[in-house]
Design a protein around this motif. Structure first.
Motif, PDB file in Angstrom:
ATOM      1  N   CYS A 131       5.482 -32.773  44.434  1.00 46.71           N
ATOM      2  CA  CYS A 131       5.622 -33.945  45.307  1.00 46.71           C
ATOM      3  C   CYS A 131       6.699 -33.624  46.337  1.00 46.71           C
ATOM      4  O   CYS A 131       7.774 -33.148  45.985  1.00 46.71           O
ATOM      5  CB  CYS A 131       6.019 -35.167  44.480  1.00 46.71           C
ATOM      6  SG  CYS A 131       6.465 -36.574  45.513  1.00 46.71           S
ATOM      7  N   ALA A 133       7.871 -35.926  48.544  1.00 44.92           N
ATOM      8  CA  ALA A 133       8.367 -37.180  49.126  1.00 44.92           C
ATOM      9  C   ALA A 133       9.892 -37.240  49.158  1.00 44.92           C
ATOM     10  O   ALA A 133      10.462 -38.045  49.877  1.00 44.92           O
ATOM     11  CB  ALA A 133       7.803 -38.364  48.356  1.00 44.92           C
ATOM     12  N   CYS A 134      10.563 -36.436  48.326  1.00 47.72           N
ATOM     13  CA  CYS A 134      12.025 -36.366  48.426  1.00 47.72           C
ATOM     14  C   CYS A 134      12.444 -34.983  47.935  1.00 47.72           C
ATOM     15  O   CYS A 134      11.594 -34.186  47.525  1.00 47.72           O
ATOM     16  CB  CYS A 134      12.710 -37.488  47.632  1.00 47.72           C
ATOM     17  SG  CYS A 134      12.857 -37.189  45.872  1.00 47.72           S
ATOM     18  N   ASN A 136      13.642 -33.910  45.303  1.00 45.60           N
ATOM     19  CA  ASN A 136      13.511 -33.576  43.877  1.00 45.60           C
ATOM     20  C   ASN A 136      12.342 -32.614  43.639  1.00 45.60           C
ATOM     21  O   ASN A 136      12.317 -31.890  42.648  1.00 45.60           O
ATOM     22  CB  ASN A 136      13.275 -34.841  43.043  1.00 45.60           C
ATOM     23  CG  ASN A 136      14.575 -35.522  42.679  1.00 45.60           C
ATOM     24  OD1 ASN A 136      15.526 -34.860  42.301  1.00 45.60           O
ATOM     25  ND2 ASN A 136      14.616 -36.832  42.811  1.00 45.60           N
ATOM     26  N   CYS A 138       9.287 -32.915  42.459  1.00 43.92           N
ATOM     27  CA  CYS A 138       8.802 -32.983  41.068  1.00 43.92           C
ATOM     28  C   CYS A 138       7.385 -32.427  40.949  1.00 43.92           C
ATOM     29  O   CYS A 138       6.551 -32.650  41.837  1.00 43.92           O
ATOM     30  CB  CYS A 138       8.761 -34.427  40.590  1.00 43.92           C
ATOM     31  SG  CYS A 138      10.302 -35.283  40.771  1.00 43.92           S
ATOM     32  N   GLY A 154       6.759 -36.961  37.606  1.00 49.74           N
ATOM     33  CA  GLY A 154       7.749 -37.306  38.630  1.00 49.74           C
ATOM     34  C   GLY A 154       8.917 -38.034  38.023  1.00 49.74           C
ATOM     35  O   GLY A 154       8.777 -38.732  37.025  1.00 49.74           O
ATOM     36  N   ARG A 155      10.067 -37.827  38.642  1.00 53.09           N
ATOM     37  CA  ARG A 155      11.282 -38.457  38.132  1.00 53.09           C
ATOM     38  C   ARG A 155      11.318 -39.947  38.445  1.00 53.09           C
ATOM     39  O   ARG A 155      11.956 -40.708  37.754  1.00 53.09           O
ATOM     40  CB  ARG A 155      12.501 -37.805  38.779  1.00 53.09           C
ATOM     41  CG  ARG A 155      12.697 -36.401  38.315  1.00 53.09           C
ATOM     42  CD  ARG A 155      14.103 -35.965  38.541  1.00 53.09           C
ATOM     43  NE  ARG A 155      14.534 -35.198  37.400  1.00 53.09           N
ATOM     44  CZ  ARG A 155      15.533 -34.341  37.436  1.00 53.09           C
ATOM     45  NH1 ARG A 155      16.209 -34.173  38.540  1.00 53.09           N
ATOM     46  NH2 ARG A 155      15.870 -33.687  36.360  1.00 53.09           N
ATOM     47  N   LYS A 158       7.128 -43.501  41.630  1.00 55.39           N
ATOM     48  CA  LYS A 158       6.145 -43.443  42.719  1.00 55.39           C
ATOM     49  C   LYS A 158       4.700 -43.411  42.199  1.00 55.39           C
ATOM     50  O   LYS A 158       3.865 -44.203  42.610  1.00 55.39           O
ATOM     51  CB  LYS A 158       6.433 -42.192  43.562  1.00 55.39           C
ATOM     52  CG  LYS A 158       5.521 -41.984  44.746  1.00 55.39           C
ATOM     53  CD  LYS A 158       5.981 -40.725  45.487  1.00 55.39           C
ATOM     54  CE  LYS A 158       4.952 -40.269  46.501  1.00 55.39           C
ATOM     55  NZ  LYS A 158       4.826 -41.146  47.640  1.00 55.39           N
ATOM     56  N   TYR A 159       4.418 -42.500  41.258  1.00 56.90           N
ATOM     57  CA  TYR A 159       3.020 -42.328  40.826  1.00 56.90           C
ATOM     58  C   TYR A 159       2.602 -43.387  39.810  1.00 56.90           C
ATOM     59  O   TYR A 159       1.425 -43.755  39.749  1.00 56.90           O
ATOM     60  CB  TYR A 159       2.799 -40.892  40.332  1.00 56.90           C
ATOM     61  CG  TYR A 159       2.964 -39.942  41.497  1.00 56.90           C
ATOM     62  CD1 TYR A 159       1.926 -39.745  42.398  1.00 56.90           C
ATOM     63  CD2 TYR A 159       4.186 -39.334  41.758  1.00 56.90           C
ATOM     64  CE1 TYR A 159       2.095 -38.945  43.522  1.00 56.90           C
ATOM     65  CE2 TYR A 159       4.367 -38.528  42.874  1.00 56.90           C
ATOM     66  CZ  TYR A 159       3.315 -38.332  43.751  1.00 56.90           C
ATOM     67  OH  TYR A 159       3.484 -37.560  44.869  1.00 56.90           O
TER      68      TYR A 159
HETATM   69  S1  SF4 Z   1       7.995 -38.003  42.261  1.00 57.25           S
HETATM   70 FE1  SF4 Z   1       9.609 -39.329  43.088  1.00 57.25          FE
HETATM   71  S2  SF4 Z   1      11.527 -38.267  42.621  1.00 57.25           S
HETATM   72 FE2  SF4 Z   1       9.868 -36.781  42.391  1.00 57.25          FE
HETATM   73  S3  SF4 Z   1       9.733 -35.750  44.390  1.00 57.25           S
HETATM   74 FE3  SF4 Z   1       8.251 -37.439  44.420  1.00 57.25          FE
HETATM   75  S4  SF4 Z   1       9.374 -39.150  45.303  1.00 57.25           S
HETATM   76 FE4  SF4 Z   1      10.915 -37.634  44.687  1.00 57.25          FE
END
Ligand code: SF4
Ligand code: SF4
Length: 637
Positions: A131, A133-134, A136, A138, A154-155, A158-159
């Protein structure tokens, strides 16, 4: 008969205590009873805290099937404990009742499920992707469930939100930690492309500890000198494997960051001895714990192959003024071949940029507080230290776990807390910030604290007690992390905390705070004889030549304690030296402490408790406990 006291350690630490107890010949029964009472004390002190405990207590959940647990609750609380017939099923009954209630309210509709069909579900693993999106990154698994594709992992949430089609107004959720880091690492840092190189060297900077507070200062210092810097990017496991003692998680991370810099073949490694900052308090310094301060020394031992002359290790200390603070940086610049004038100029620029950064933090903090007061949902303030709370290397994505559930997050060190009054002699810089933030937030109805701590953190073994005392009945969450902490455990704690906040807000008028205070204060002011003030009646009780007031000295060595006792008696004070501590002294202290505090503090506490439960204690006497104080940086003060 005599359950051993293991304190409120996590199970990993209890394990070594148990081994010690076995070696010392403790019985199996006492060890087992000790484990159970430790679990119960942990729950009472950490979850129940200062909140009122009612007369009727029901214990539910699978843990109640262990008969020793309700008995331990009964023993420690001296109350009757009721265990329902199938305690492990109470959660299921609760869900059933909730479903019925929601159905009756028209929120749920009736549906039929076929258990056989659920059991026959066809689940196929399809692929995994990162992922983006940030930061991390994940790993996310794609599974086909009965032909429908779902994403898991994911931490953050989101999912899970996507799967459950949970939507919230993302524009209303603010991540002030991201904004803070943006100010620190981008807005207030120099543009590397604008560097005018004056020396053909690269200084590698491991991303750890003070970097998360002083990056504008460090980066502008080297940039103004004309030296290229390289910040570490990863935490390679071969670096963290080099730790030579049981350090806290941030120190482990520091080893990894040094390894990363070393792997990149830089000319120098910058490892500041981060000693102190300008204090918020007039009467206490603002220094850092021994682990933070000694970074350059243990790293050099852990990486013996790196030649000593490659390290740049200035002492970072602002408590004696800017001129003094500049000296180690002038000396470091000389090692790189720069003159005093160039170094002093670079220091002045660096300091100015750091102050600009702090001013921007403060402005952001005021804005965050105002928005939090107006927000429809509760807002979470993250306390701890910048190097364990505001970096994904150490915080397990906790801020993101909140924002992805629709809760804004605010970092503690931007809040406008400077004027808050805290306990005297708080001599840790981040301790001052955390305690002031806690005091400010205690009275903020819409902001709740999550405190990120680390196993074996020395300052936190005391600060978490202070925080508990400050917060009273207002709920807050402590998340204690190390390199083995699992995401699932953190998620569960966060979900539970969010539920607790809702419960607290709906019952706030019924929750009472219980605190013991006998109203007696020890007064030691210049120009006045020391005395005790009864704050309820205003009565001044003399200490000297008053047999009713007894000063108790804990015993850290028979001769020295008795010598001090005799000296104090010579001043006309009724001083008494308590006996040399024994194993029961420790056991008594551990009954009331978290178990993380240092041994000397347990000895002081245990000695006092032992004295008060002995036949030497008299109700008509007033006792003063003599506890020496220092200005840190270890816990003695
Ligand atoms: S699952 Fe959440 S914490 Fe992990 S990379 Fe994606 S947005 Fe970031
Ligand atoms: S303050 Fe705690 S977490 Fe930070 S370096 Fe010191 S012991 Fe480790």
């Amino acid at each position: 008969d005599a359950p051993l006291k293991f304190g409120e350690h996590c199970s990993a630490f209890i394990n070594s205590d148990i081994r010690n107890a076995i070696q010392q010949g403790a019985s199996r029964e006492d060890i087992t009873a000790g484990i159970v009472t430790s679990i119960v004390s942990n729950y009472l002190n950490r979850v129940v805290g200062n909140r009122t405990i009612g007369r009727n207590i029901v214990l539910q959940g699978g843990v109640a099937k262990n008969k020793a647990v309700p008995l331990a609750f009964a023993m420690l609380l001296d109350k009757n404990i009721l265990v329902p017939p199938d305690p492990e099923l109470m959660g299921c009954f609760g869900v059933g009742l909730l479903a019925r209630q929601k159905f009756e309210e028209g929120i749920l509709t009736k549906q039929a499920y076929d258990i056989d069909a659920i059991l026959a579900t066809d689940i196929v693993y399809e692929k995994e992707f990162p992922c983006k999106a940030c930061d991390n990154f994940c790993p996310i698994r794609v599974l086909a469930v009965n032909g429908h594709k779902y994403m898991f992992g994911g931490r953050c949430n989101k999912y899970a939100n996507l799967r459950k089609k949970k939507a919230f107004d993302e524009a209303s959720v603010a991540d002030y930690i991201e904004k803070r880091n943006d100010i620190l690492f981008r807005e207030c840092a120099p543009d590397p492309a604008a560097l005018t190189r004056k020396k053909d060297v690269i200084v590698g900077i491991p991303r750890c500890f003070s970097i998360y507070t002083l990056w504008p200062f460090y980066s502008w210092f080297f940039h103004t000198l004309g030296v290229e810097t390289l910040l570490s990017r990863e935490i390679p496991p071969e670096g963290t494997a080099r730790v030579e003692s049981s350090y806290c998680f941030p120190a482990e991370i520091a080893h990894g960051a040094v390894q990363d810099i070393y792997n990149r073949k830089v000319d120098y490694i910058f490892l500041p001895h981060f000693r102190d900052m300008d204090s918020y308090e007039k009467t206490a310094p603002a220094n850092f714990c021994p682990i933070t301060q000694s970074l350059p020394y243990y790293i050099q031992k852990a990486f013996p192959e790196i030649p000593e002359e490659k390290y740049l290790t200035p002492v970072v200390s602002f408590m004696y003024g800017l001129e003094k603070a500049a000296e180690p940086f002038v000396a470091m610049a000389a090692e790189l071949g720069f003159g005093e004038g160039e170094a002093k100029n670079a220091f002045a620029v660096a300091h100015e940029k750091q102050m600009e950064c702090f001013a921007k933090f403060a402005e952001l903090g005021r804005q965050a507080l105002e928005e939090a007061r107006r927000a429809k949902r509760p807002v979470i303030a993250i306390l701890g230290r910048p190097y364990n709370s505001f970096t994904t290397d150490a915080n397990m994505g906790i801020p993101r776990k909140y924002t992805s559930r629709g809760y804004s997050v605010i970092p503690f060190d931007i809040l406008p807390f400077a004027d808050q009054v805290i306990y005297p002699n708080m001599y840790w810089y981040y301790g001052q910030q955390d305690m002031k933030a806690g005091t400010l937030l205690k009275n903020e109805d819409n902001i709740y604290i999550t405190y990120i701590s680390n196993f074996s953190c020395a300052p936190d073994s005391f600060m978490l007690h202070y925080l508990k005392w400050i917060m009273g009945v207002k709920p807050f969450l402590i998340l204690e992390l190390d390199s083995h902490t699992a995401d699932a455990g953190v998620d569960t704690r966060i979900e539970a905390f969010l539920d607790i906040i809702e419960g607290y807000r709906s019952k706030i008028d019924d929750i009472r705070e219980e605190r013991y205070d006998n109203g007696l204060r020890f007064i030691n002011r210049p120009g006045e004889e020391i005395h005790i003030l009864n704050s309820a009646t205003g009565e001044k009780i003399p200490i000297k030549q008053n047999p009713r007031v007894k000063l108790l000295l804990s015993n850290m060595g028979r001769l020295s304690a008795e010598l001090v006792g005799a000296t104090i008696r010579g001043l006309g004070i009724n001083a008494q030296t308590m006996p040399v501590p024994d194993v029961y002294t420790l056991q008594m202290a551990r009954n009331h402490a978290s178990g993380k505090e240092c041994l000397p503090s347990h000895l002081v506490l245990g000695s006092a408790l032992k004295y008060f439960s002995s036949d030497r204690y008299r109700k008509d006497e007033i006792y003063i406990l003599f506890v020496p104080t220092t200005t840190g940086p270890c816990r003695t003060g």
